[in-house]
Scaffold this motif. Structure first.
Motif, PDB file in Angstrom:
ATOM      1  N   ALA A 181       0.829  -1.207   0.000  1.00  0.00           N
ATOM      2  CA  ALA A 181       0.000   0.000   0.000  1.00  0.00           C
ATOM      3  C   ALA A 181       0.863   1.256   0.000  1.00  0.00           C
ATOM      4  N   ALA A 182       1.955   1.234   0.755  1.00  0.00           N
ATOM      5  CA  ALA A 182       2.835   2.398   0.808  1.00  0.00           C
ATOM      6  C   ALA A 182       3.430   2.685  -0.557  1.00  0.00           C
ATOM      7  N   GLU A 183       3.924   1.650  -1.213  1.00  0.00           N
ATOM      8  CA  GLU A 183       4.512   1.838  -2.543  1.00  0.00           C
ATOM      9  C   GLU A 183       3.441   2.259  -3.551  1.00  0.00           C
ATOM     10  N   GLY A 184       2.248   1.700  -3.421  1.00  0.00           N
ATOM     11  CA  GLY A 184       1.184   2.009  -4.361  1.00  0.00           C
ATOM     12  C   GLY A 184       0.617   3.408  -4.219  1.00  0.00           C
ATOM     13  N   THR A 185       0.732   3.986  -3.027  1.00  0.00           N
ATOM     14  CA  THR A 185       0.190   5.330  -2.784  1.00  0.00           C
ATOM     15  C   THR A 185       1.278   6.397  -2.729  1.00  0.00           C
ATOM     16  N   GLY A 186       2.505   6.032  -3.041  1.00  0.00           N
ATOM     17  CA  GLY A 186       3.591   6.999  -2.948  1.00  0.00           C
ATOM     18  C   GLY A 186       3.874   7.415  -1.519  1.00  0.00           C
ATOM     19  N   TYR A 187       3.630   6.506  -0.584  1.00  0.00           N
ATOM     20  CA  TYR A 187       3.868   6.756   0.835  1.00  0.00           C
ATOM     21  C   TYR A 187       3.046   7.933   1.351  1.00  0.00           C
ATOM     22  N   SER A 188       1.834   8.066   0.841  1.00  0.00           N
ATOM     23  CA  SER A 188       0.928   9.123   1.291  1.00  0.00           C
ATOM     24  C   SER A 188       0.424   8.820   2.700  1.00  0.00           C
ATOM     25  N   LEU A 189       0.672   9.738   3.629  1.00  0.00           N
ATOM     26  CA  LEU A 189       0.235   9.537   5.007  1.00  0.00           C
ATOM     27  C   LEU A 189      -1.278   9.408   5.085  1.00  0.00           C
ATOM     28  N   ASP A 190      -1.994  10.294   4.403  1.00  0.00           N
ATOM     29  CA  ASP A 190      -3.451  10.265   4.465  1.00  0.00           C
ATOM     30  C   ASP A 190      -4.018   8.985   3.858  1.00  0.00           C
ATOM     31  N   ALA A 191      -3.459   8.567   2.722  1.00  0.00           N
ATOM     32  CA  ALA A 191      -3.954   7.350   2.076  1.00  0.00           C
ATOM     33  C   ALA A 191      -3.724   6.131   2.961  1.00  0.00           C
ATOM     34  N   LEU A 192      -2.575   6.052   3.613  1.00  0.00           N
ATOM     35  CA  LEU A 192      -2.277   4.916   4.486  1.00  0.00           C
ATOM     36  C   LEU A 192      -3.135   4.942   5.739  1.00  0.00           C
ATOM     37  N   CYS A 193      -3.390   6.136   6.263  1.00  0.00           N
ATOM     38  CA  CYS A 193      -4.292   6.240   7.414  1.00  0.00           C
ATOM     39  C   CYS A 193      -5.667   5.701   7.051  1.00  0.00           C
ATOM     40  N   GLY A 194      -6.172   6.090   5.876  1.00  0.00           N
ATOM     41  CA  GLY A 194      -7.479   5.629   5.445  1.00  0.00           C
ATOM     42  C   GLY A 194      -7.518   4.147   5.153  1.00  0.00           C
ATOM     43  N   ARG A 195      -6.442   3.627   4.585  1.00  0.00           N
ATOM     44  CA  ARG A 195      -6.388   2.214   4.203  1.00  0.00           C
ATOM     45  C   ARG A 195      -6.404   1.305   5.432  1.00  0.00           C
ATOM     46  N   PHE A 196      -5.724   1.731   6.503  1.00  0.00           N
ATOM     47  CA  PHE A 196      -5.577   0.844   7.657  1.00  0.00           C
ATOM     48  C   PHE A 196      -6.293   1.347   8.910  1.00  0.00           C
ATOM     49  N   ASN A 197      -7.070   2.423   8.774  1.00  0.00           N
ATOM     50  CA  ASN A 197      -7.809   2.980   9.910  1.00  0.00           C
ATOM     51  C   ASN A 197      -6.899   3.273  11.097  1.00  0.00           C
ATOM     52  N   VAL A 198      -5.798   3.935  10.824  1.00  0.00           N
ATOM     53  CA  VAL A 198      -4.845   4.329  11.849  1.00  0.00           C
ATOM     54  C   VAL A 198      -4.615   5.835  11.723  1.00  0.00           C
ATOM     55  N   ASN A 199      -3.785   6.396  12.622  1.00  0.00           N
ATOM     56  CA  ASN A 199      -3.547   7.832  12.549  1.00  0.00           C
ATOM     57  C   ASN A 199      -2.158   8.138  11.996  1.00  0.00           C
ATOM     58  N   VAL A 200      -1.878   9.410  11.813  1.00  0.00           N
ATOM     59  CA  VAL A 200      -0.628   9.839  11.174  1.00  0.00           C
ATOM     60  C   VAL A 200       0.592   9.378  11.966  1.00  0.00           C
ATOM     61  N   GLU A 201       0.538   9.508  13.283  1.00  0.00           N
ATOM     62  CA  GLU A 201       1.689   9.093  14.085  1.00  0.00           C
ATOM     63  C   GLU A 201       1.950   7.597  13.957  1.00  0.00           C
ATOM     64  N   GLN A 202       0.881   6.803  13.969  1.00  0.00           N
ATOM     65  CA  GLN A 202       1.052   5.355  13.848  1.00  0.00           C
ATOM     66  C   GLN A 202       1.651   4.984  12.496  1.00  0.00           C
ATOM     67  N   VAL A 203       1.219   5.654  11.441  1.00  0.00           N
ATOM     68  CA  VAL A 203       1.796   5.406  10.124  1.00  0.00           C
ATOM     69  C   VAL A 203       3.255   5.845  10.087  1.00  0.00           C
ATOM     70  N   ALA A 204       3.536   7.032  10.621  1.00  0.00           N
ATOM     71  CA  ALA A 204       4.902   7.553  10.601  1.00  0.00           C
ATOM     72  C   ALA A 204       5.861   6.617  11.328  1.00  0.00           C
ATOM     73  N   HIS A 205       5.433   6.134  12.489  1.00  0.00           N
ATOM     74  CA  HIS A 205       6.274   5.208  13.251  1.00  0.00           C
ATOM     75  C   HIS A 205       6.477   3.906  12.478  1.00  0.00           C
ATOM     76  N   ARG A 206       5.402   3.416  11.878  1.00  0.00           N
ATOM     77  CA  ARG A 206       5.494   2.153  11.125  1.00  0.00           C
ATOM     78  C   ARG A 206       6.453   2.287   9.951  1.00  0.00           C
TER      79      ARG A 206
END
Length: 470
Positions: free
Chosen positions: A282-307
């Motif tokens: 998902a990260a590669e497919g969305t260009g590492y978009s924070l918002d797209a990854l948050c929406g895809r996995f129902n998490v927040n920006v900090e959780q994505v950033a840490h991951r």
């Protein structure tokens, strides 16, 4: 033109071989070199050649840039340079070449110096240590745990694999809360209930083993509730694995051991919510978009950033990000790096980096191309985040997260669109004022350590502390 510096990577080679469980003869055979030559390489009696590096990459799927990077050890030349810039060493005239020789030829001593200096700076910040039996207890728990996690490149393969299996067995991320509740109930007999802040004494969550009940603070944001469930599941599901990882780390006291255990459970929780394979795709497919990854996995920006800082699986590397989290006062509460880290290990950040500017534009993503004094460039993304529980006072509920990566990885990021990564304008930043070599900086807050000031009362400069450069 300076000749290329020879690479002496003996300690890293030996550590890699031991991590793989190989004898010198076995590794030498896979590299197509003699065991005696490998022995010379490990003892830093021979430099590592480009050919050997390429064979290492092919045979063991390592990241050559990362393996050969100056900051590869806990106390590489950059960190040692920061240590020896301290005013207490001003009269010793320790040069860059001396520091590089120390890091290359005696990495164990270099790491010992790093530990001693860390202990010294930490001791100055707090009262006398409670545990005099182990000198490592001079280092504060959060620093010890942070440094240990960083020594593992913020990646734990065993936890990743186990968490990916659990995460894959759970239902669609849209119903992750229900899936986590069901797993806790059916697998471990744990019920989940909501409770008020008063009932929990201000805690965000609490587990009662006798009642087999996990209580979540009713003020938690939805994504933090899911993370709380995943955290508790990790403690139960991976108890034996986490205990072994903690034992192998050999922390100096029980308090640090528990903090490391919590940190590993947090790591596993993120890996459950964002399973490695699906998250990387998902990260590669969305260009590492924070918002797209948050929406895809129902998490927040900090959780994505840490991951994003943990994506170091052999054969499936993500972009190696670094990450910081700060409050409005500039206090750093998280600092992780998947590869290089362009800022100070012991201090704060450069004021020219837009991390603190994020507080002036809440919710807005700020992209910035920065350049460090050595000419390296990094693409960074900064943004405010909310605390897990919004406090009563609304003016202090925000934190800021900054992530970034070297420009060689930046083309994989959507945030790089429209930015000239090599020829465009970049903001000059430094590691921290006390060790920054930049001569003309209006933001300099302290004189540079190890340099003679060049103040002329008849002439004012853009910097309040002009100095003689090296």
């Amino acid at each position: 033109m300076k000749p290329a510096r020879k690479l002496f990577l003996g300690a890293r080679l030996k550590r890699l071989r031991r991590d793989l469980g190989l004898k010198q003869t076995d590794m030498a055979a896979q590299l197509g070199i003699s065991a005696s030559y490998l022995n010379h390489l490990e003892r830093n009696q021979r430099p590592v050649t480009a050919t050997v590096l390429l064979r290492l990459a092919e045979a063991f799927d390592i990241n050559v840039k990362q393996f050969a990077a100056e900051g590869g050890e806990l106390a590489g030349p950059d960190q040692l340079g920061e240590i020896f810039s301290d005013a207490m060493f001003n009269d010793l005239n320790i040069g860059r070449q001396d520091i590089m020789d120390l890091a290359d030829h005696t990495p164990g001593i270099a790491e010992a110096i790093g530990r001693l200096y860390t202990a010294l700076t930490e001791q100055a910040r707090r009262a006398a240590p409670t545990d005099q039996s182990d000198p490592r207890s001079l280092i504060t728990p959060e620093t010890w745990v942070r440094d240990y996690i960083q020594s593992q490149r913020n990646h734990f393969p065993e936890l990743e694999d186990a968490a990916e299996l659990v995460g894959g067995a759970l239902a669609n991320p849209l119903s992750m809360m229900d899936s986590l509740r069901q797993r806790l109930r059916e697998g471990f007999g744990v019920d989940v209930k909501m409770a008020t802040s008063e009932e929990l004494g201000g805690a965000t969550q609490a587990f009662d083993p006798s009642r087999r009940t996990l209580f979540l603070n009713s003020l938690l944001r939805p994504e933090n509730r899911a993370f709380g469930l995943a955290y508790q599941l990790s403690l139960l599901e991976f108890d034996g694995m986490i205990s072994k990882l903690v034992a192998d780390a050999a922390p100096p006291d029980e308090g640090i051991a528990k903090l490391l255990s919590m940190s590993l459970a947090n790591y596993a929780a993120g890996a459950i919510l964002m399973p490695y394979g699906r998250f990387l795709e998902a990260a590669e497919g969305t260009g590492y978009s924070l918002d797209a990854l948050c929406g895809r996995f129902n998490v927040n920006v900090e959780q994505v950033a840490h991951r994003l800082t943990t994506m170091g699986r052999a054969g499936a590397h993500g972009v190696p990000f670094f990450m910081l989290r700060v409050d409005p006062a500039g206090n750093i509460s998280k600092r992780y790096a998947g590869e290089s880290f362009p800022f100070s290990h012991y201090g704060g950040t450069c004021p020219r980096w837009h991390l603190h500017l994020a507080f002036q534009t809440p919710g807005k993503t700020i992209s910035q191309l920065i350049e460090t004094p050595d000419g390296e460039r990094y693409l960074t993304i900064c943004r405010t985040i909310g605390r897990p529980i919004r406090p009563t006072l609304t003016d202090d509920h925000l934190l800021a997260v900054g992530i970034g990566c070297h420009v060689r990885h930046a083309p994989r990021l959507a945030y790089a669109n429209g930015i000239d990564l090599k020829g465009g304008s970049a903001t000059p930043v430094g590691p921290a004022c006390a060790i920054c070599p930049r001569l003309d900086c209006a933001y300099r807050a302290t004189p540079p350590a190890g340099h003679q000031l060049a103040i002329d009362e008849n002439r004012k400069t853009i910097s309040p502390y002009p100095f003689i450069g090296s």
